[in-house]
Design a protein around this motif. Structure first.
Motif, PDB file in Angstrom:
ATOM      1  N   MET A   1      10.338  -4.703   2.920  1.00 35.50           N
ATOM      2  CA  MET A   1       9.492  -4.323   1.486  1.00 35.50           C
ATOM      3  C   MET A   1       9.910  -5.414   0.530  1.00 35.50           C
ATOM      4  SD  MET A   1       7.902  -2.455  -0.125  1.00 35.50           S
ATOM      5  CE  MET A   1       7.668  -0.675   0.855  1.00 35.50           C
ATOM      6  N   LEU A   2      11.206  -5.883   0.585  1.00 35.02           N
ATOM      7  CA  LEU A   2      11.969  -6.753  -0.387  1.00 35.02           C
ATOM      8  C   LEU A   2      10.872  -8.119  -0.195  1.00 35.02           C
ATOM      9  CD1 LEU A   2      13.708  -7.484  -2.807  1.00 35.02           C
ATOM     10  CD2 LEU A   2      15.272  -8.290  -1.127  1.00 35.02           C
ATOM     11  N   GLU A   3      10.636  -8.563   0.980  1.00 34.79           N
ATOM     12  CA  GLU A   3       9.797  -9.699   1.212  1.00 34.79           C
ATOM     13  C   GLU A   3       8.542  -9.452   0.584  1.00 34.79           C
ATOM     14  OE1 GLU A   3      11.131 -12.778   1.936  1.00 34.79           O
ATOM     15  OE2 GLU A   3      13.137 -11.498   2.067  1.00 34.79           O
ATOM     16  N   LEU A   4       7.949  -8.434   0.923  1.00 32.11           N
ATOM     17  CA  LEU A   4       6.632  -8.002   0.446  1.00 32.11           C
ATOM     18  C   LEU A   4       6.390  -8.087  -1.041  1.00 32.11           C
ATOM     19  CD1 LEU A   4       3.808  -6.905   1.215  1.00 32.11           C
ATOM     20  CD2 LEU A   4       4.571  -4.652   0.937  1.00 32.11           C
ATOM     21  N   VAL A   5       7.511  -7.543  -1.879  1.00 33.40           N
ATOM     22  CA  VAL A   5       7.543  -7.778  -3.268  1.00 33.40           C
ATOM     23  C   VAL A   5       7.755  -9.394  -3.811  1.00 33.40           C
ATOM     24  CG1 VAL A   5       9.042  -7.480  -5.257  1.00 33.40           C
ATOM     25  CG2 VAL A   5       8.744  -5.519  -3.511  1.00 33.40           C
ATOM     26  N   LYS A   6       8.606  -9.994  -3.079  1.00 35.42           N
ATOM     27  CA  LYS A   6       8.673 -11.382  -3.485  1.00 35.42           C
ATOM     28  C   LYS A   6       7.408 -12.133  -3.245  1.00 35.42           C
ATOM     29  CE  LYS A   6      13.782 -11.821  -2.354  1.00 35.42           C
ATOM     30  NZ  LYS A   6      14.799 -12.556  -1.709  1.00 35.42           N
ATOM     31  N   GLY A   7       6.678 -11.918  -2.087  1.00 35.65           N
ATOM     32  CA  GLY A   7       5.515 -12.470  -1.889  1.00 35.65           C
ATOM     33  C   GLY A   7       4.388 -12.095  -2.493  1.00 35.65           C
ATOM     34  N   THR A   8       4.477 -11.066  -3.355  1.00 33.10           N
ATOM     35  CA  THR A   8       3.194 -10.698  -3.813  1.00 33.10           C
ATOM     36  C   THR A   8       2.591 -11.775  -4.962  1.00 33.10           C
ATOM     37  OG1 THR A   8       3.672  -8.554  -3.809  1.00 33.10           O
ATOM     38  CG2 THR A   8       2.202  -9.046  -5.601  1.00 33.10           C
ATOM     39  N   ARG A   9       1.700 -12.185  -4.947  1.00 32.19           N
ATOM     40  CA  ARG A   9       0.860 -13.308  -5.990  1.00 32.19           C
ATOM     41  C   ARG A   9       0.194 -12.577  -7.154  1.00 32.19           C
ATOM     42  NH1 ARG A   9      -2.600 -17.323  -2.409  1.00 32.19           N
ATOM     43  NH2 ARG A   9      -2.454 -18.452  -4.600  1.00 32.19           N
ATOM     44  N   LEU A  10       0.675 -12.933  -8.010  1.00 32.01           N
ATOM     45  CA  LEU A  10       0.020 -12.283  -9.451  1.00 32.01           C
ATOM     46  C   LEU A  10      -0.860 -13.362 -10.147  1.00 32.01           C
ATOM     47  CD1 LEU A  10       3.445 -10.578 -11.002  1.00 32.01           C
ATOM     48  CD2 LEU A  10       1.521  -9.356  -9.549  1.00 32.01           C
ATOM     49  N   PRO A  11      -1.630 -12.754 -10.842  1.00 36.71           N
ATOM     50  CA  PRO A  11      -2.724 -13.698 -11.552  1.00 36.71           C
ATOM     51  C   PRO A  11      -1.862 -14.498 -12.845  1.00 36.71           C
ATOM     52  CG  PRO A  11      -2.993 -11.597 -12.120  1.00 36.71           C
ATOM     53  CD  PRO A  11      -2.084 -11.465 -11.041  1.00 36.71           C
ATOM     54  N   ASP A  12      -2.420 -15.539 -13.237  1.00 39.63           N
ATOM     55  CA  ASP A  12      -1.729 -16.372 -14.157  1.00 39.63           C
ATOM     56  C   ASP A  12      -1.890 -16.035 -15.439  1.00 39.63           C
ATOM     57  OD1 ASP A  12      -0.707 -18.298 -12.267  1.00 39.63           O
ATOM     58  OD2 ASP A  12      -2.545 -19.327 -12.448  1.00 39.63           O
ATOM     59  N   LYS A  13      -3.113 -14.957 -15.716  1.00 40.46           N
ATOM     60  CA  LYS A  13      -3.339 -14.599 -16.994  1.00 40.46           C
ATOM     61  C   LYS A  13      -3.911 -13.275 -17.073  1.00 40.46           C
ATOM     62  CE  LYS A  13      -8.112 -16.890 -16.862  1.00 40.46           C
ATOM     63  NZ  LYS A  13      -8.837 -17.652 -17.888  1.00 40.46           N
ATOM     64  N   GLU A  14      -3.954 -12.608 -17.963  1.00 36.86           N
ATOM     65  CA  GLU A  14      -4.420 -11.137 -18.074  1.00 36.86           C
ATOM     66  C   GLU A  14      -6.013 -11.005 -17.795  1.00 36.86           C
ATOM     67  OE1 GLU A  14      -2.839  -8.391 -18.632  1.00 36.86           O
ATOM     68  OE2 GLU A  14      -1.099  -8.764 -19.534  1.00 36.86           O
ATOM     69  N   GLU A  15      -6.372 -10.327 -17.087  1.00 38.74           N
ATOM     70  CA  GLU A  15      -7.701  -9.867 -16.551  1.00 38.74           C
ATOM     71  C   GLU A  15      -8.389  -9.296 -17.810  1.00 38.74           C
ATOM     72  OE1 GLU A  15     -10.919  -9.991 -13.975  1.00 38.74           O
ATOM     73  OE2 GLU A  15      -8.881 -10.280 -13.491  1.00 38.74           O
ATOM     74  N   TYR A  16      -7.881  -8.606 -18.575  1.00 38.06           N
ATOM     75  CA  TYR A  16      -8.449  -8.286 -19.944  1.00 38.06           C
ATOM     76  C   TYR A  16      -7.579  -8.499 -20.996  1.00 38.06           C
ATOM     77  CZ  TYR A  16     -11.287  -5.449 -16.444  1.00 38.06           C
ATOM     78  OH  TYR A  16     -11.985  -5.427 -15.238  1.00 38.06           O
ATOM     79  N   PRO A  17      -7.759  -9.549 -21.485  1.00 36.62           N
ATOM     80  CA  PRO A  17      -6.829  -9.999 -22.620  1.00 36.62           C
ATOM     81  C   PRO A  17      -7.033  -9.208 -23.877  1.00 36.62           C
ATOM     82  CG  PRO A  17      -8.176 -11.741 -22.232  1.00 36.62           C
ATOM     83  CD  PRO A  17      -8.398 -10.834 -21.101  1.00 36.62           C
ATOM     84  N   GLY A  18      -5.880  -8.970 -24.844  1.00 37.98           N
ATOM     85  CA  GLY A  18      -6.096  -8.221 -25.796  1.00 37.98           C
ATOM     86  C   GLY A  18      -6.172  -6.490 -25.738  1.00 37.98           C
ATOM     87  N   LEU A  19      -6.263  -6.143 -24.498  1.00 38.75           N
ATOM     88  CA  LEU A  19      -6.335  -4.702 -24.420  1.00 38.75           C
ATOM     89  C   LEU A  19      -5.149  -3.883 -24.239  1.00 38.75           C
ATOM     90  CD1 LEU A  19      -9.636  -4.106 -22.395  1.00 38.75           C
ATOM     91  CD2 LEU A  19      -9.378  -4.051 -24.817  1.00 38.75           C
ATOM     92  N   GLY A  20      -4.120  -4.691 -23.916  1.00 39.39           N
ATOM     93  CA  GLY A  20      -2.774  -4.179 -23.752  1.00 39.39           C
ATOM     94  C   GLY A  20      -2.750  -3.278 -22.551  1.00 39.39           C
ATOM     95  N   SER A  21      -2.028  -2.266 -22.598  1.00 41.31           N
ATOM     96  CA  SER A  21      -1.852  -1.158 -21.643  1.00 41.31           C
ATOM     97  C   SER A  21      -3.021  -0.036 -21.729  1.00 41.31           C
ATOM     98  CB  SER A  21      -0.504  -0.363 -21.841  1.00 41.31           C
ATOM     99  OG  SER A  21      -0.535   0.396 -23.114  1.00 41.31           O
ATOM    100  N   SER A  22      -4.031  -0.090 -22.606  1.00 42.39           N
ATOM    101  CA  SER A  22      -5.042   0.692 -22.418  1.00 42.39           C
ATOM    102  C   SER A  22      -5.983   0.367 -21.284  1.00 42.39           C
ATOM    103  CB  SER A  22      -5.924   0.789 -23.733  1.00 42.39           C
ATOM    104  OG  SER A  22      -6.405  -1.004 -23.872  1.00 42.39           O
ATOM    105  N   ALA A  23      -5.883  -0.711 -20.557  1.00 40.75           N
ATOM    106  CA  ALA A  23      -6.615  -1.148 -19.336  1.00 40.75           C
ATOM    107  C   ALA A  23      -5.842  -1.223 -18.047  1.00 40.75           C
ATOM    108  CB  ALA A  23      -7.524  -2.276 -19.706  1.00 40.75           C
ATOM    109  N   GLY A  24      -4.769  -0.375 -18.189  1.00 40.39           N
ATOM    110  CA  GLY A  24      -3.990  -0.707 -17.099  1.00 40.39           C
ATOM    111  C   GLY A  24      -2.446  -1.360 -17.473  1.00 40.39           C
ATOM    112  N   ILE A  25      -1.682  -1.095 -16.327  1.00 36.57           N
ATOM    113  CA  ILE A  25      -0.379  -1.966 -16.883  1.00 36.57           C
ATOM    114  C   ILE A  25      -0.495  -3.360 -17.186  1.00 36.57           C
ATOM    115  CG2 ILE A  25      -0.009  -2.574 -14.482  1.00 36.57           C
ATOM    116  CD1 ILE A  25       3.068  -1.853 -14.757  1.00 36.57           C
ATOM    117  N   GLY A  26       0.179  -3.980 -18.118  1.00 37.46           N
ATOM    118  CA  GLY A  26       0.015  -5.240 -18.335  1.00 37.46           C
ATOM    119  C   GLY A  26       0.730  -6.232 -17.492  1.00 37.46           C
ATOM    120  N   LEU A  27       0.092  -7.441 -17.543  1.00 35.06           N
ATOM    121  CA  LEU A  27       0.680  -8.669 -16.496  1.00 35.06           C
ATOM    122  C   LEU A  27       2.103  -8.704 -16.864  1.00 35.06           C
ATOM    123  CD1 LEU A  27       0.156 -10.379 -14.273  1.00 35.06           C
ATOM    124  CD2 LEU A  27      -0.711 -12.221 -16.043  1.00 35.06           C
TER     125      LEU A  27
END
Length: 243
Positions: A1-27
């Protein structure tokens, strides 16, 4: 599980910038959580914190029940059984153990302290899973055996929060000669609806009662979506995996 967390690739920028947590958890929050679990979290430190307390198991009705038992130095301390919620665990009550075991003074000037007992509900953490037809009353019966037969407390008090309110209420209802007091952060039943009140010719005379009834009506009509979701057949399958 730890390796899975470490290996998760996150996007470089917000999918919906400016909406904050109203469109889901913030990056930024996701990145913070990933760093916490993959880099900052120290399991050995957490393990040492858990081992500060006295952990036990008892075999009752073919179940292994895990519990913490911390006794007060006060010989007159009140045994107090704390019932955790779902999907929580005994960890919920660790921050209050020391304060409860130390002698304090009530509003009437009477000294009070507690022997603290925190079991893991059947199927939670270190307690073994119960049979498929297990009920809240069954859990209460097992906990009553734990308190009276295993630990030898003739009388005790109990507290329940969330799902743990069910066993706590059942203890007080079915074993009230030994369960001498109960306190709840959540009641395991609904208040009467306005139609039910009218059918039973009950009038709420005080503003407090009327306000509480209106709060209940508001919750039933607009605020219980999560509760309704957990009551579906799909969620019931998930619940059975926990309890």
């Amino acid at each position: 599980m730890l390796e899975l967390v470490k290996g998760t690739r996150l996007p470089d920028k917000e999918e919906y910038p400016g909406l904050g947590s109203s469109a889901g958890i913030g990056l930024d929050v996701v990145k913070c959580l990933q760093r916490e679990w993959a880099v900052d979290f120290d399991w050995h430190k957490e393990e040492a914190e858990l081992n500060k307390y006295h952990h036990f198991t008892a075999d009752i009705e073919n179940l292994t029940i895990h519990f913490i038992h911390e006794r007060s130095r006060d010989k007159a301390a009140i045994p107090l059984l704390l019932n955790h919620g779902w999907p929580g665990s005994f960890l919920e009550f660790l921050p209050v153990i020391n304060d409860l075991t130390e002698k304090a003074t009530t509003s009437t000037g009477k000294p009070v302290s507690f022997h603290v007992i925190i079991p893991s509900l059947p199927g939670f953490t270190f307690s073994s899973p119960p049979p498929a037809n297990w009920t809240v009353d069954d859990t209460a019966r097992v906990f009553h055996t734990l308190m009276t037969k295993v630990l030898g407390y003739e009388t005790f008090a109990t507290f329940g929060t969330d799902f743990g309110a069910g066993p706590a209420y059942s203890l007080y209802e079915n074993f009230n000669s030994s369960t001498r007091a109960a306190h709840f952060a959540f009641l395991p039943f609904f208040p009467l609806s306005p139609d039910q009140l009218a059918a039973q010719n009950i009038t709420l005379s005080s503003k407090l009662e009327q306000s509480e009834e209106q709060n209940f009506v508001n919750w039933v009509t607009t605020g219980n979506a999560y509760f309704a979701e957990q009551a579906t057949k799909v969620s019931q399958a998930n619940v059975r995996n926990f309890i």
